[in-house]
Enzyme design. Structure first.
Site, mmCIF file in Angstrom:
data_model
loop_
_atom_site.group_PDB
_atom_site.id
_atom_site.type_symbol
_atom_site.label_atom_id
_atom_site.label_comp_id
_atom_site.label_asym_id
_atom_site.label_seq_id
_atom_site.Cartn_x
_atom_site.Cartn_y
_atom_site.Cartn_z
ATOM 1 N N LYS A 164 -10.210 -18.340 -39.243
ATOM 2 C CA LYS A 164 -11.135 -17.705 -40.181
ATOM 3 C C LYS A 164 -10.712 -17.870 -41.641
ATOM 4 O O LYS A 164 -11.558 -17.901 -42.534
ATOM 5 C CB LYS A 164 -11.300 -16.223 -39.844
ATOM 6 N N ASP B 133 -19.198 -10.391 -39.877
ATOM 7 C CA ASP B 133 -18.488 -9.300 -39.212
ATOM 8 C C ASP B 133 -18.758 -7.960 -39.900
ATOM 9 O O ASP B 133 -18.990 -6.940 -39.251
ATOM 10 C CB ASP B 133 -16.981 -9.564 -39.192
#
Length: 272
Positions: free
Chosen positions: A66, A102
């Site tokens: 990420k 997210d």
């Protein structure tokens, strides 16, 4: 033909994302596929550089990439820039645009429970990468006070200095749990098998004012956060709900179609 995927290390082969996205692609009548692809670290740049040529509309990114994808991207959305992490890449011509769903995915999952965070005390357990999205979402929703507890207080202090909230240690967390209306576990452990010590700590909590407990983990046969919710008479939801909403937001960015998170959740639960 829409080509989509999620990349990570070898753990990505266990991802539930293909089940969700392929089900929704079929429901939407879209020709395409979503695959889970393990990528070796040394091949990450080359893989990303080939996305347009290989016909990808976009990909998801999971651990441990990420942050590592950032140097290869042409643009970041607001959440990705703040969090320093990307979980969604959109391919636009030869440009790669990085985003992070997210944070809004967690916010939508929480709102869907019917819980209103504004002005209500919240306790977040954990201060790692997952906790960053949770803390940012709760700060934006107006949770106050917002406590962030970690076994490594220095990590919690760094997170709060950047994103908001008050960093506390586990001893302090045990005290403020009695005031919290919302508790979110953003740490890696949720079952007694993973950490008997943490399970005992959670069982000892006095948290009678809790209204909502959320655990961003899923797939545990035994879950001491769920047990805490039951003992307090609070609602409980696990990480599947957040995963579904995060997926729905990614899907919209790739296809332009808005699909409710509940459709993705149904696919996870085998009801699609």
């Amino acid at each position: 033909m829409i080509r989509l995927a999620v990349i990570g290390d070898q753990r990505v082969t266990h991802s539930l994302s293909p089940r969700m996205h392929n089900a929704v692609l079929r429901q939407e009548g879209l020709a395409g596929s979503y695959a889970a692809i393990p990528v070796e670290t040394e091949r990450l740049g080359a893989f990303l550089g080939s996305l347009a040529e290989e016909g990808y509309a976009g990909i998801n990114v999971t651990v441990p990439y990420k942050r590592l994808v950032l140097p290869f991207l042409d643009h970041l959305d607001e959440e990705a820039a703040i969090l320093g992490a990307v979980n969604t890449i959109v391919v636009k011509g030869k440009r790669l645009e990085g985003g992070n769903t997210d944070c809004p995915g967690f916010a939508q999952a929480l709102i869907e429970t019917g819980y209103a965070a504004a002005g209500q005390p919240a306790l977040v357990m954990g201060a790692g990468g997952a906790a960053r999205s949770v803390v940012l979402a709760l700060a934006r929703l107006g949770a106050a006070p917002l406590w962030v507890a970690a076994r490594r207080p220095v990590q919690a202090r760094a997170l709060c200095a950047e994103l908001g909230g008050e960093a506390i240690d586990l001893e302090q967390a045990a005290r403020v749990a009695a005031q919290a209306r919302l508790l979110v576990n953003a740490a890696a452990v949720s079952s007694p098998a993973e950490s008997p010590k943490m399970a005992a700590w959670v069982r000892a909590l006095q948290a009678s004012r809790l209204e909502q407990v959320m655990d961003i983990n899923y797939g545990r046969g035994e879950n001491f956060w769920a047990d805490l919710a039951r003992a307090a008479g609070a609602r409980f939801s696990d990480g599947l709900v957040m995963l579904a909403h995060q997926a729905a937001l990614s899907f919209t960015r790739w296809t332009g179609r808005s699909v409710p998170g509940a459709r993705f959740l149904a696919a996870l639960e085998g009801a699609a």
